[in-house]
Design a protein around this motif. Structure first.
Motif, PDB file in Angstrom:
ATOM      1  N   ALA A  64       0.837  -1.202   0.000  1.00 51.18           N
ATOM      2  CA  ALA A  64       0.000   0.000   0.000  1.00 51.18           C
ATOM      3  C   ALA A  64       0.873   1.253   0.000  1.00 51.18           C
ATOM      4  O   ALA A  64       0.580   2.230  -0.701  1.00 51.18           O
ATOM      5  CB  ALA A  64      -0.933  -0.004   1.215  1.00 51.18           C
ATOM      6  N   GLY A  65       1.957   1.240   0.778  1.00 47.53           N
ATOM      7  CA  GLY A  65       2.871   2.379   0.811  1.00 47.53           C
ATOM      8  C   GLY A  65       3.542   2.616  -0.531  1.00 47.53           C
ATOM      9  O   GLY A  65       3.649   3.752  -0.995  1.00 47.53           O
ATOM     10  N   ARG A  66       3.965   1.557  -1.173  1.00 46.21           N
ATOM     11  CA  ARG A  66       4.586   1.683  -2.501  1.00 46.21           C
ATOM     12  C   ARG A  66       3.598   2.222  -3.522  1.00 46.21           C
ATOM     13  O   ARG A  66       3.933   3.044  -4.372  1.00 46.21           O
ATOM     14  CB  ARG A  66       5.155   0.336  -2.952  1.00 46.21           C
ATOM     15  N   LYS A 125       4.070   5.665  -5.628  1.00 47.78           N
ATOM     16  CA  LYS A 125       4.018   5.734  -7.097  1.00 47.78           C
ATOM     17  C   LYS A 125       2.953   6.713  -7.555  1.00 47.78           C
ATOM     18  O   LYS A 125       3.150   7.441  -8.514  1.00 47.78           O
ATOM     19  CB  LYS A 125       3.750   4.358  -7.681  1.00 47.78           C
ATOM     20  N   ALA A 126       1.816   6.734  -6.882  1.00 42.63           N
ATOM     21  CA  ALA A 126       0.735   7.634  -7.250  1.00 42.63           C
ATOM     22  C   ALA A 126       1.137   9.093  -7.053  1.00 42.63           C
ATOM     23  O   ALA A 126       0.697   9.985  -7.784  1.00 42.63           O
ATOM     24  CB  ALA A 126      -0.528   7.315  -6.446  1.00 42.63           C
TER      25      ALA A 126
END
Length: 84
Positions: free
Chosen positions: A75-77, A81-82
């Motif tokens: 979720a953190g990655r 990226k977003a």
């Protein structure tokens, strides 16, 4: 707002501390410093109440589940990226 006069007794060390706060330009006089301390205490007590309420809410929410660190990392990655 009405003001009320109070008499307090300080140790010599406490008196020196208050004087240093005033001499350092942080406060104009003893009363300003004492009012600042009271506001800090009020804020701390409010925050403590909020934390206690959150703990009670958490405890009442049911049994906890094991933490899935892989899912947290994914979720953190995805968020990183977003944001790029």
């Amino acid at each position: 707002m009405s003001m009320h006069r109070k008499t307090i007794t300080l140790t010599e060390q406490q008196e020196n501390w208050v004087k240093c706060q005033i001499d350092g330009g942080h406060f104009g006089n003893d009363s300003e410093y004492i009012r600042h301390l009271i506001r800090q205490d009020q804020h701390s007590q409010e925050r403590l109440l909020e934390l206690r309420q959150a703990l009670k809410k958490g405890e009442a929410s049911g049994k906890s589940r094991p933490l899935d660190m892989s899912a947290v990392k994914r979720a953190g990655r995805k968020l990183t990226k977003a944001a790029e």
